[in-house]
Design a protein around this motif. Sequence first.
Motif, PDB file in Angstrom:
ATOM      1  N   SER A  32       0.832  -1.203   0.000  1.00 20.22           N
ATOM      2  CA  SER A  32       0.000   0.000   0.000  1.00 20.22           C
ATOM      3  C   SER A  32       0.869   1.257   0.000  1.00 20.22           C
ATOM      4  O   SER A  32       0.508   2.266  -0.603  1.00 20.22           O
ATOM      5  CB  SER A  32      -0.996  -0.002   1.160  1.00 20.22           C
ATOM      6  OG  SER A  32      -0.333   0.040   2.398  1.00 20.22           O
ATOM      7  N   ARG A 142      -5.745   6.402   2.021  1.00 21.17           N
ATOM      8  CA  ARG A 142      -6.754   5.751   2.864  1.00 21.17           C
ATOM      9  C   ARG A 142      -6.455   4.257   2.988  1.00 21.17           C
ATOM     10  O   ARG A 142      -6.511   3.683   4.080  1.00 21.17           O
ATOM     11  CB  ARG A 142      -8.149   5.964   2.291  1.00 21.17           C
ATOM     12  CG  ARG A 142      -9.249   5.311   3.149  1.00 21.17           C
ATOM     13  CD  ARG A 142     -10.640   5.566   2.611  1.00 21.17           C
ATOM     14  NE  ARG A 142     -10.749   5.404   1.189  1.00 21.17           N
ATOM     15  CZ  ARG A 142     -11.107   4.276   0.576  1.00 21.17           C
ATOM     16  NH1 ARG A 142     -11.392   3.205   1.269  1.00 21.17           N
ATOM     17  NH2 ARG A 142     -11.179   4.218  -0.741  1.00 21.17           N
ATOM     18  N   ARG A 143      -6.103   3.622   1.862  1.00 19.17           N
ATOM     19  CA  ARG A 143      -5.775   2.189   1.904  1.00 19.17           C
ATOM     20  C   ARG A 143      -4.531   1.942   2.749  1.00 19.17           C
ATOM     21  O   ARG A 143      -4.459   0.959   3.486  1.00 19.17           O
ATOM     22  CB  ARG A 143      -5.584   1.652   0.493  1.00 19.17           C
ATOM     23  CG  ARG A 143      -6.896   1.529  -0.245  1.00 19.17           C
ATOM     24  CD  ARG A 143      -6.715   0.961  -1.632  1.00 19.17           C
ATOM     25  NE  ARG A 143      -8.008   0.911  -2.312  1.00 19.17           N
ATOM     26  CZ  ARG A 143      -8.143   1.020  -3.613  1.00 19.17           C
ATOM     27  NH1 ARG A 143      -7.085   1.156  -4.388  1.00 19.17           N
ATOM     28  NH2 ARG A 143      -9.336   0.969  -4.150  1.00 19.17           N
ATOM     29  N   TYR A 144      -3.556   2.825   2.635  1.00 15.78           N
ATOM     30  CA  TYR A 144      -2.356   2.704   3.468  1.00 15.78           C
ATOM     31  C   TYR A 144      -2.737   2.804   4.939  1.00 15.78           C
ATOM     32  O   TYR A 144      -2.298   2.000   5.765  1.00 15.78           O
ATOM     33  CB  TYR A 144      -1.338   3.779   3.096  1.00 15.78           C
ATOM     34  CG  TYR A 144      -0.167   3.832   4.043  1.00 15.78           C
ATOM     35  CD1 TYR A 144       0.884   2.930   3.930  1.00 15.78           C
ATOM     36  CD2 TYR A 144      -0.118   4.763   5.077  1.00 15.78           C
ATOM     37  CE1 TYR A 144       1.946   2.957   4.814  1.00 15.78           C
ATOM     38  CE2 TYR A 144       0.945   4.801   5.956  1.00 15.78           C
ATOM     39  CZ  TYR A 144       1.974   3.905   5.825  1.00 15.78           C
ATOM     40  OH  TYR A 144       3.022   3.928   6.707  1.00 15.78           O
ATOM     41  N   GLU A 146      -5.525   2.106   6.373  1.00 15.73           N
ATOM     42  CA  GLU A 146      -6.226   0.892   6.778  1.00 15.73           C
ATOM     43  C   GLU A 146      -5.268  -0.285   6.971  1.00 15.73           C
ATOM     44  O   GLU A 146      -5.384  -1.032   7.951  1.00 15.73           O
ATOM     45  CB  GLU A 146      -7.305   0.533   5.758  1.00 15.73           C
ATOM     46  CG  GLU A 146      -8.462   1.505   5.743  1.00 15.73           C
ATOM     47  CD  GLU A 146      -9.398   1.336   4.556  1.00 15.73           C
ATOM     48  OE1 GLU A 146      -9.114   0.493   3.659  1.00 15.73           O
ATOM     49  OE2 GLU A 146     -10.413   2.055   4.515  1.00 15.73           O
ATOM     50  N   THR A 147      -4.313  -0.459   6.048  1.00 18.76           N
ATOM     51  CA  THR A 147      -3.385  -1.585   6.187  1.00 18.76           C
ATOM     52  C   THR A 147      -2.438  -1.375   7.364  1.00 18.76           C
ATOM     53  O   THR A 147      -2.082  -2.339   8.038  1.00 18.76           O
ATOM     54  CB  THR A 147      -2.572  -1.842   4.897  1.00 18.76           C
ATOM     55  OG1 THR A 147      -1.863  -0.675   4.528  1.00 18.76           O
ATOM     56  CG2 THR A 147      -3.465  -2.292   3.767  1.00 18.76           C
TER      57      THR A 147
END
Length: 190
Positions: A32, A142-144, A146-147
């Motif tokens: 990510s 945002r994905r970063y 979350e991960t």
Amino acid sequence: MKSTLAVLLLSFLLVSCGLQSIPQANNAVEASWAEVQNQYKRRSDLIPNLVNTVKGYAGHEKSTLEGVIAARAKATSINVDAKDLNPESMKKFQAAQGELSQALGRLMVVSEQYPQLKANENFQALQSQLEGTENRITIARRRYIETVQEFNNLVTVFPTSLTNSLVHHMEKKPQFTTTEAEQKTPEVKF
């Protein structure tokens, strides 16, 4: 029968205790982060074309254009490898990207003063691509986030935190934060 049950129980414990999930989550964070950098690179690649298009119409706005060029140079000079993510390197990276975002915002405000520039097809296409890229950056960030949250939960929450402290010794990953300047709404004056 007992040995099969013991093997199944041992397998379940090994899988649920984080031996696999912590490294997998670390890999997800690295992937990510690579996507975040990819989107920032895309934005950086668009900027020279945007600046050159604006130059043709807004030649006397030299300081704004030079500010964008300087901010782009600074932003591209700071590269953080996923394996070296720490709060300090993340802060430097975010600061450079924030400066570039602010410079681009000033450039877009300048472009509002030139109706013939706004009507130029090249400018419209570049502006559209830049807006799309900014959206992609937001999604990648945002994905970063979350991960990283998933990873940080694995290394800090029992029972996987116990496995982490005994086997992996991985530290929490830093999250994105916003600076005070990024939280302010850009001021547009005509």
